[in-house]
Design an enzyme around this catalytic site. Structure first.
Site, short mmCIF file in Angstrom:
data_model
loop_
_atom_site.label_atom_id
_atom_site.label_comp_id
_atom_site.label_asym_id
_atom_site.label_seq_id
_atom_site.Cartn_x
_atom_site.Cartn_y
_atom_site.Cartn_z
N CYS A 117 0.78 -1.26 -0.03
CA CYS A 117 0.14 0.10 -0.01
C CYS A 117 0.75 1.27 -0.22
CB CYS A 117 -1.07 -0.18 1.15
SG CYS A 117 -1.75 -1.46 1.48
N HIS A 149 -3.12 7.88 5.69
CA HIS A 149 -3.38 6.51 5.20
C HIS A 149 -4.75 6.10 5.27
CE1 HIS A 149 -2.36 2.80 3.08
NE2 HIS A 149 -2.27 2.23 4.10
N GLU A 171 -2.19 4.95 13.33
CA GLU A 171 -1.69 6.17 12.65
C GLU A 171 -1.92 7.57 13.33
OE1 GLU A 171 -1.73 7.78 8.07
OE2 GLU A 171 -3.44 6.50 8.63
N LYS A 181 -9.80 7.79 1.44
CA LYS A 181 -10.23 6.48 1.13
C LYS A 181 -11.88 6.44 1.45
CE LYS A 181 -5.82 3.91 1.47
NZ LYS A 181 -4.84 5.23 1.73
N HIS A 194 -9.55 1.82 -0.98
CA HIS A 194 -8.13 1.86 -0.81
C HIS A 194 -7.78 1.19 -2.11
CE1 HIS A 194 -4.06 0.66 0.24
NE2 HIS A 194 -4.44 0.38 1.56
N PHE A 236 1.63 -3.39 4.03
CA PHE A 236 1.81 -4.82 4.58
C PHE A 236 3.31 -5.08 4.25
CE2 PHE A 236 -2.44 -7.31 3.80
CZ PHE A 236 -3.10 -6.44 4.49
#
Length: 413
Positions: free
Chosen positions: A162, A301, A312, A334, A339, A398
């Site tokens: 990502c 994010h 975050e 998002k 995403h 990830f």
């Protein structure tokens, strides 16, 4: 002396618009691109919602023969790059060997992989397409864009889940900053709304499984329960600032800082102290020389997963300090485009530079229930006119990958 780096072109294929102006207009008006999945029959799937690109025609960007030999993720990338290059008016102003391409994908040609695996199983290996491998591999978007624009300079496909396209932009920034290129085509692309990828993400408990699009992607909200799969392509043209000024290019914003770290902790889960994403933010802010307590827009994010959003939030506090973090205007776009995986960092970078250019902060839509662990200001539901001078964008992938980009508003002469 390091070169300054300008952004002179943007292009986007997204779930809320198939060009950058539409994407931005829909962001600031809170348009949601999440809807029931149409790409496959979901009767046996845990997941029924996604943020699909709608009405995309690859033949608007490439001829039929080339489109047949390009996976959907490559088609999205070429389309976004074509728009960005046209927007920048860069072509012909730099030597071929000084124009580079850093375009990544988190997964690559998964549509092709599924199609050809099915063909091999059902009809035998002789029926597998001779274009299977070049359509599948994750670097082919970058390679195809390089061919299209005769970009013979630095070329690379970055794959950091990502964080992919945020890293691509950051590394492109460094290539220009250090004199390896005069201009870079940078960003990412993804096309994985299919039964296999959806099942994989769902079975590792990453995706939202509800059926109401208005409750699906709700970043920083107490109701959040997983991300919504998106797709698309997003590209920015980065250019030596002096070169851009000399040719009279429109400059959207300036890239001024980049941070890149790793949690070194877990394949999918963020490390609870948030120290590594905080360090990525610190690095970007320090390189950009953003003064403490400066009015700041943060495109988070913000995946709408329980762990990401609280981690975050903690990272923002650790990196900036409580007071600065609480004064920042934060949003997760998002909530609208889902995403977009390998494309999401570049799409969100576009949101940052347009926020700086227009003075409008895009919202986090569908925000209803505050979470005590997510206690910052997330620009709930409606865009704000605030005119920030600085913006940062964070992306966490990830594998523990963390990326942060810092942008500065371009001031008129």
């Amino acid at each position: 002396m390091m070169n300054r780096v300008a952004i002179t072109g943007i292009g986007a294929i997204t779930p809320i618009g198939n060009d950058a102006p539409t994407f931005w207009d829909h962001l600031i008006h809170g348009v949601c691109g999440i809807a029931p999945i149409t790409r496959f029959d979901t009767k046996d799937s845990k997941v029924t919602l996604a943020a699909e690109v709608k009405g995309f025609d690859p033949l608007a960007y490439m001829d039929k023969r080339d489109a047949r030999k390009a996976d959907l993720y490559t088609q999205y990338a070429v389309a976004a790059a074509s728009e960005a290059m046209e927007d920048s008016k860069l072509l012909g102003t730099v030597p071929d060997n000084r124009l580079g391409v850093y375009v990544g994908s988190g997964i690559g040609g998964m549509e092709t992989f599924i199609k050809e695996c099915t063909k091999c199983k059902e009809k035998g290996p002789r029926h597998v397409s001779p274009f299977f491998i070049p359509m599948l591999i994750s670097n082919m978007a970058a390679g195809t864009i390089a061919i299209r624009f005769s970009a013979k300079g630095p070329s690379m496909c970055i794959t950091t889940a990502c964080a992919t396209s945020a890293n691509a932009i950051g590394e492109a920034y460094r290539a220009i900053q250090n004199g390896y290129a005069d201009a870079m085509i940078a960003g990412g692309s993804e096309a994985t709304i299919n039964e296999l990828a959806t099942a994989g993400f769902a079975n590792c408990m990453a995706l939202h499984t509800g059926t109401d699009p208005n409750c699906a992607s709700v970043p920083f909200d107490k109701r959040r329960s997983g991300f919504v799969m998106g797709e698309g392509g997003a590209i920015l043209i980065l250019e030596n600032y002096d070169h851009a000024k000399k040719r009279g290019a429109h400059i959207y914003a300036e890239v001024c800082g980049y941070g890149n770290t790793n949690d070194a902790y877990h394949m999918t889960a963020p490390e609870s102290s948030a120290e590594s994403p905080a360090e990525a933010i610190r690095l970007a802010v320090a390189e950009a020389k953003i003064a403490k307590d400066t009015p700041l827009y943060i495109n988070a994010h913000g995946t709408s997963t329980t762990l990401n959003d609280k981690t975050e939030t903690l990272a923002f506090k650790k990196a900036l300090g409580e007071s600065w973090a609480k004064s920042a205007w934060i949003s997760s776009t998002k909530s609208m485009h889902g995403h977009m995986l390998g494309a999401t960092g570049a799409a969100e970078a576009i949101a940052c530079v347009k926020a700086l250019e227009t003075g409008i902060i895009p919202p986090t839509i569908h925000y209803q229930e505050p979470d005590p662990e997510c206690d910052l200001f997330y620009t709930p539901n409606e865009a704000l006119k605030k005119d920030p001078e600085w913006a940062i964008s964070t992306n966490l992938g990830f594998g523990g990958h963390n990326a942060c980009l810092a942008f500065h508003k371009e001031k008129e002469d």
